[in-house]
Design an enzyme around this catalytic site. Structure first.
Site, PDB file in Angstrom:
ATOM      1  N   ASN A  45      90.400  58.127  26.830  1.00  0.00           N
ATOM      2  CA  ASN A  45      91.205  56.961  26.111  1.00  0.00           C
ATOM      3  C   ASN A  45      91.717  56.125  27.217  1.00  0.00           C
ATOM      4  O   ASN A  45      92.244  56.369  28.068  1.00  0.00           O
ATOM      5  CB  ASN A  45      91.702  57.414  24.791  1.00  0.00           C
ATOM      6  N   ILE A  46      91.396  54.741  26.808  1.00  0.00           N
ATOM      7  CA  ILE A  46      92.116  53.657  27.773  1.00  0.00           C
ATOM      8  C   ILE A  46      92.652  52.719  26.683  1.00  0.00           C
ATOM      9  O   ILE A  46      92.047  52.009  26.036  1.00  0.00           O
ATOM     10  CB  ILE A  46      90.914  52.927  28.511  1.00  0.00           C
ATOM     11  N   GLU A  47      93.973  52.835  27.051  1.00  0.00           N
ATOM     12  CA  GLU A  47      94.853  51.740  25.850  1.00  0.00           C
ATOM     13  C   GLU A  47      94.929  50.332  26.668  1.00  0.00           C
ATOM     14  O   GLU A  47      94.681  50.194  27.876  1.00  0.00           O
ATOM     15  CB  GLU A  47      96.130  52.737  25.723  1.00  0.00           C
ATOM     16  N   CYS A  56      88.656  54.572  22.492  1.00  0.00           N
ATOM     17  CA  CYS A  56      88.842  55.812  22.350  1.00  0.00           C
ATOM     18  C   CYS A  56      88.035  56.778  23.471  1.00  0.00           C
ATOM     19  O   CYS A  56      87.248  56.198  23.936  1.00  0.00           O
ATOM     20  CB  CYS A  56      88.339  56.404  20.939  1.00  0.00           C
ATOM     21  N   GLU A  58      86.053  59.287  23.065  1.00  0.00           N
ATOM     22  CA  GLU A  58      84.600  59.581  22.801  1.00  0.00           C
ATOM     23  C   GLU A  58      83.604  58.332  22.860  1.00  0.00           C
ATOM     24  O   GLU A  58      82.586  58.436  23.360  1.00  0.00           O
ATOM     25  CB  GLU A  58      84.274  60.312  21.553  1.00  0.00           C
ATOM     26  N   CYS A  89      88.627  59.536  15.325  1.00  0.00           N
ATOM     27  CA  CYS A  89      88.819  58.231  14.584  1.00  0.00           C
ATOM     28  C   CYS A  89      87.626  57.790  13.670  1.00  0.00           C
ATOM     29  O   CYS A  89      86.455  58.097  14.087  1.00  0.00           O
ATOM     30  CB  CYS A  89      89.601  57.225  15.026  1.00  0.00           C
TER      31      CYS A  89
HETATM   32  N1  THU Z   1      92.118  58.461  20.411  1.00  0.00           N
HETATM   33  C1  THU Z   1      90.913  58.994  20.869  1.00  0.00           C
HETATM   34  O1  THU Z   1      90.822  58.681  22.123  1.00  0.00           O
HETATM   35  N2  THU Z   1      90.050  59.450  20.011  1.00  0.00           N
HETATM   36  C2  THU Z   1      90.173  59.617  18.737  1.00  0.00           C
HETATM   37  O2  THU Z   1      89.188  59.951  18.228  1.00  0.00           O
HETATM   38  C3  THU Z   1      91.437  59.595  18.089  1.00  0.00           C
HETATM   39  C4  THU Z   1      92.456  58.546  18.746  1.00  0.00           C
HETATM   40  C5  THU Z   1      93.108  57.747  21.102  1.00  0.00           C
HETATM   41  C6  THU Z   1      93.284  56.222  20.763  1.00  0.00           C
HETATM   42  C7  THU Z   1      94.543  56.065  21.075  1.00  0.00           C
HETATM   43  O3  THU Z   1      94.628  55.820  22.621  1.00  0.00           O
HETATM   44  C8  THU Z   1      95.443  57.390  21.286  1.00  0.00           C
HETATM   45  O4  THU Z   1      94.472  58.437  20.944  1.00  0.00           O
HETATM   46  C9  THU Z   1      96.396  57.238  19.912  1.00  0.00           C
HETATM   47  O5  THU Z   1      95.644  56.988  18.821  1.00  0.00           O
END
Ligand code: THU
Length: 134
Positions: A45-47, A56, A58, A89
């Site tokens: 994941n890259i925020e 996310c 995946e 998600c």
């Molecule tokens: N996140 C994912 O990378 N995959 C998911 O299916 C659930 C959520 C990440 C998004 C965000 O960077 C962090 O988890 C918190 O929501």
């Protein structure tokens, strides 16, 4: 799915936890995907400071694969530091439904080794698909 290949995907998804860019949630997620041609694509994941732009793990893995010309897949692993197997998600479930067959297996796991194998269709029954646009 061959046990050795599955374990390699779990290892690559787990390694991605260290690559996650998560200064806001501090919740790293890793994913690894194998194409029907046997190539593996891993993602984290890259925020973003503009939270809604975060991507996310995946979706990173799937988009890496698609951007390299791969659009058919055999298996996806997702992992995170959750109590039980991580739950993907809704947005990611819809993206899986776009690129993966309904019965494609998806392994949800965590750092403690809890695992749940499910399928794309189980994760998102009734996904919106191209055939709905008639
Ligand atoms: N996140 C994912 O990378 N995959 C998911 O299916 C659930 C959520 C990440 C998004 C965000 O960077 C962090 O988890 C918190 O929501």
């Amino acid at each position: 799915m061959d046990d050795t290949i599955r374990q390699d995907l779990v290892d690559k998804a787990t390694a991605m936890l260290d690559k996650a860019y998560v200064p806001y949630s501090h919740f790293p997620v890793g994913a690894a995907l194998i194409s029907k041609s046997g190539e593996v694509f891993a993602g984290c994941n890259i925020e973003n400071a503009s939270y809604g732009l975060s991507n996310c793990a995946e979706r990173t893995a799937i988009f890496k694969a698609v951007s390299e010309g791969h659009t058919s897949f055999d298996y996806l692993v997702i992992t995170g530091n959750t109590e039980g197997p991580i739950s993907p998600c809704g947005a990611c479930r819809q993206v899986m439904a776009e690129f993966c067959e309904a019965d494609m297996p998806v392994l949800l796991t965590n750092k403690k080794g809890k695992v749940k194998e499910t399928t794309v269709k189980e994760l998102l029954p009734g996904a919106f698909q191209s055939g709905d646009m008639v």
